[in-house]
Design an enzyme around this catalytic site. Structure first.
Site, PDB file in Angstrom:
ATOM      1  N   THR A 298     -24.505 -21.706  -1.310  1.00 56.38           N
ATOM      2  CA  THR A 298     -25.769 -21.011  -0.873  1.00 56.38           C
ATOM      3  C   THR A 298     -26.930 -20.376  -1.358  1.00 56.38           C
ATOM      4  OG1 THR A 298     -24.429 -20.585   1.456  1.00 56.38           O
ATOM      5  CG2 THR A 298     -26.644 -19.251   1.135  1.00 56.38           C
TER       6      THR A 298
ATOM      7  N   GLY B 252     -22.660 -16.125  -0.217  1.00 54.24           N
ATOM      8  CA  GLY B 252     -21.407 -15.424  -0.004  1.00 54.24           C
ATOM      9  C   GLY B 252     -20.595 -15.879   1.020  1.00 54.24           C
ATOM     10  N   GLY B 253     -20.765 -17.150   1.606  1.00 57.04           N
ATOM     11  CA  GLY B 253     -20.024 -17.866   2.579  1.00 57.04           C
ATOM     12  C   GLY B 253     -19.651 -17.021   3.688  1.00 57.04           C
TER      13      GLY B 253
END
Length: 522
Positions: free
Chosen positions: A333, A414-415
């Site tokens: 991301t 950071g998922g």
């Protein structure tokens, strides 16, 4: 009237692109979009026009809108065959590619405050793709980390390996002529991506690999523009806004609301605003509960009901099925945050989910395709189960805080850990005199496979505040404790921009390759 924009992004090319469009008369939205487009060129391991986008936009009149351009599963997806093949979705490959939402998201953002034509906004990214960009240390590391995946896909191999199959090192020039043509076409008419020659080329390329996505699936996509979810503790003049489901933004609100939870369990009943994360044990316990609620309750409200009260920890819903652990979305991301001197604010996150997404670069278009479909549950009772036309539960979690004399934009890589990453900086982001120091501060995260662990674990960076209390709480919560040797990507790449009484400022997380600055134009 002159304009000033504080902007943060994880790669310097994004700042350069934003500065270019601001000099040409662009505003906050244009700057954020130019940065986002440049990142699809410089950071193909983390984002692409073949991924998804979730964003928040605040206008000077303090109205905030959420943009969710989250693509759906194909209408022709064979759910029964996937269930017969295993208990969870494959981690990558053509069956995990959902409709990419980034391009429709860019267009929706432009409609909410863009000043320049999209072609002008994307021009720096087109030039970057055609002329080349130096491979960053982060991209070079990602190629090595996923080298088997890169070598297995002809498109990725052609893009990221030299003539004898050697991975491109940091500093090598990455040229992407096919992507330059694609971005140029998007700038001329973004609808071509979903209904024109680009859509046909993309669908044909994916069909050849075994994907069920069709031109009809692409044509059916539209970005959702809606009201955000909000939280303000009683007695506080600060309001936090996040995107609604299928985004996990509600999980961040659960974390922030825990600071004001009163004895009767009502988050709005207390005036406390900064309890979290000072009480480390309580913070960790809240994160663990919020994690489990998200994993059992989050789904697509367009397809079925979503239990917001349960996600916000206001009620105790019946125990539901936990999905099998999914792939580790490392490098998944990018976030861009921007705040103007008139209060216009954008926080934008776009993603391919796992590093290099599905492990597919469609060579005709130069697009790296995301594997967001790997998040679907195959359990027929789960609200996030795979269904034709359903949007997957989503990790992207941008946030805006507003008060009478300030506005803060936050976003991070950071998922699944984004809510606890952001919660650890949220309160101080409003008041700190040193935003760069705040983002450099050691952090903790929890997770399992998503943070490279084989069981639920607490990961601690060196010198994380309240380490002893966190370790003790982890034992009570049956979390394994993993001490990281240094600052780590799993603790997130936070981007922050804000306007306070002291003026505009921004900061970029030192865990990434990024930068922050205040741009000036007219």
């Amino acid at each position: 009237m002159s304009i000033e924009i504080a902007l943060a992004a994880p790669h310097p090319s994004a700042l350069d692109a934003a500065a270019d469009v601001v000099a040409a008369g662009g505003g906050v939205v244009d700057a954020a979009l130019a940065a986002a487009a440049a990142l699809t060129v410089a950071y193909p391991h983390q984002c692409s026009a073949g991924g998804d986008l979730i964003a928040l936009v605040r206008t000077p009149d303090d109205r905030i809108r959420a943009v969710l351009s989250v693509g759906a599963a194909a209408a022709g997806v064979d759910v029964a065959a996937l269930r017969a093949a295993g208990d969870r979705m494959p981690p990558g490959g053509p069956l995990t590619v959902t409709v990419p939402g980034v391009v429709a998201g860019w267009a929706a953002l432009a409609d909410l405050g863009g000043r320049l034509p999209l072609a002008r906004v994307l021009a720096p990214a087109v030039e970057l793709a055609a002329g080349g960009v130096p491979v960053s240390p982060g991209l070079a590391a990602a190629i090595l980390r996923r080298l088997d995946v890169v070598r297995a896909d002809p498109g990725l191999a052609a893009l990221l390996l030299d003539g004898d199959g050697t991975p491109l090192p940091a500093g090598a020039v990455l040229r992407q002529p096919a992507l330059a043509r694609t971005l140029g076409t998007i700038g001329a008419d973004w609808r071509d991506y979903y209904q024109g020659e680009l859509a046909e080329a993309l669908a044909a390329g994916l069909a050849a690999l075994g994907s069920p996505l069709t031109t009809a699936d692409l044509a059916g996509h539209a970005a959702e523009v809606t009201d955000p979810l909000r939280y303000a503790a009683a007695g506080s003049e600060v309001t936090w806004s996040v995107a609604p489901p299928p985004s996990q933004g509600v999980t961040l609100l659960a974390m922030l609301a825990s600071a004001g939870r009163a004895a009767d369990g009502d988050p709005a009943a207390s005036g406390a605003t900064n309890v979290w994360p000072a009480d480390a044990a309580a913070a960790l316990a809240t994160a663990r509960t919020a994690e489990q609620r998200r994993d059992t309750l989050l789904g697509d409200p367009r397809i079925g009901p979503v239990d917001l009260d349960g996600l916000l920890l206001r009620t105790d819903p019946p125990a539901g099925p936990l999905p099998p652990p999914g792939p580790k979305p490392a490098g998944d991301t990018v976030a861009v945050t921007a705040v103007g001197n008139d209060g216009t604010t954008v926080t934008l996150i776009q993603s391919v989910f796992q590093t290099f997404g599905a492990g597919i670069c469609e060579p005709g278009t130069g697009l790296v395709l995301h594997n967001r479909g790997s998040v679907f549950s195959l359990d027929p009772a789960h609200p996030g189960r795979l269904r034709p036309g359903a949007r997957p539960p989503h990790t992207l979690c941008p946030a805006i805080a507003t008060g009478p004399d300030r506005v803060v934009a936050l976003g991070c890589q950071g998922g699944r850990a984004q809510p606890w990453i952001l919660a650890q900086v949220a309160a101080d982001a409003l008041t700190t005199a040193d935003p760069a120091g705040l983002l450099a501060r050691p952090r903790w995260v929890i997770g399992a496979r998503d943070v490279g662990q084989d069981r639920p674990s607490l990961l601690l960076e060196p010198d994380t505040p309240a380490t002893d209390a966190l370790r003790a709480a982890a034992t009570d919560l049956n979390l394994r404790v993993v001490q990281l040797p240094q600052r780590h990507d799993d603790a997130g790449h936070v981007q922050l921009a804000r306007r306070t009484p002291a003026g505009l400022d921004a900061a970029s997380d030192p865990r990434a390759d990024g930068a922050a600055r205040v741009l000036r134009g007219h």
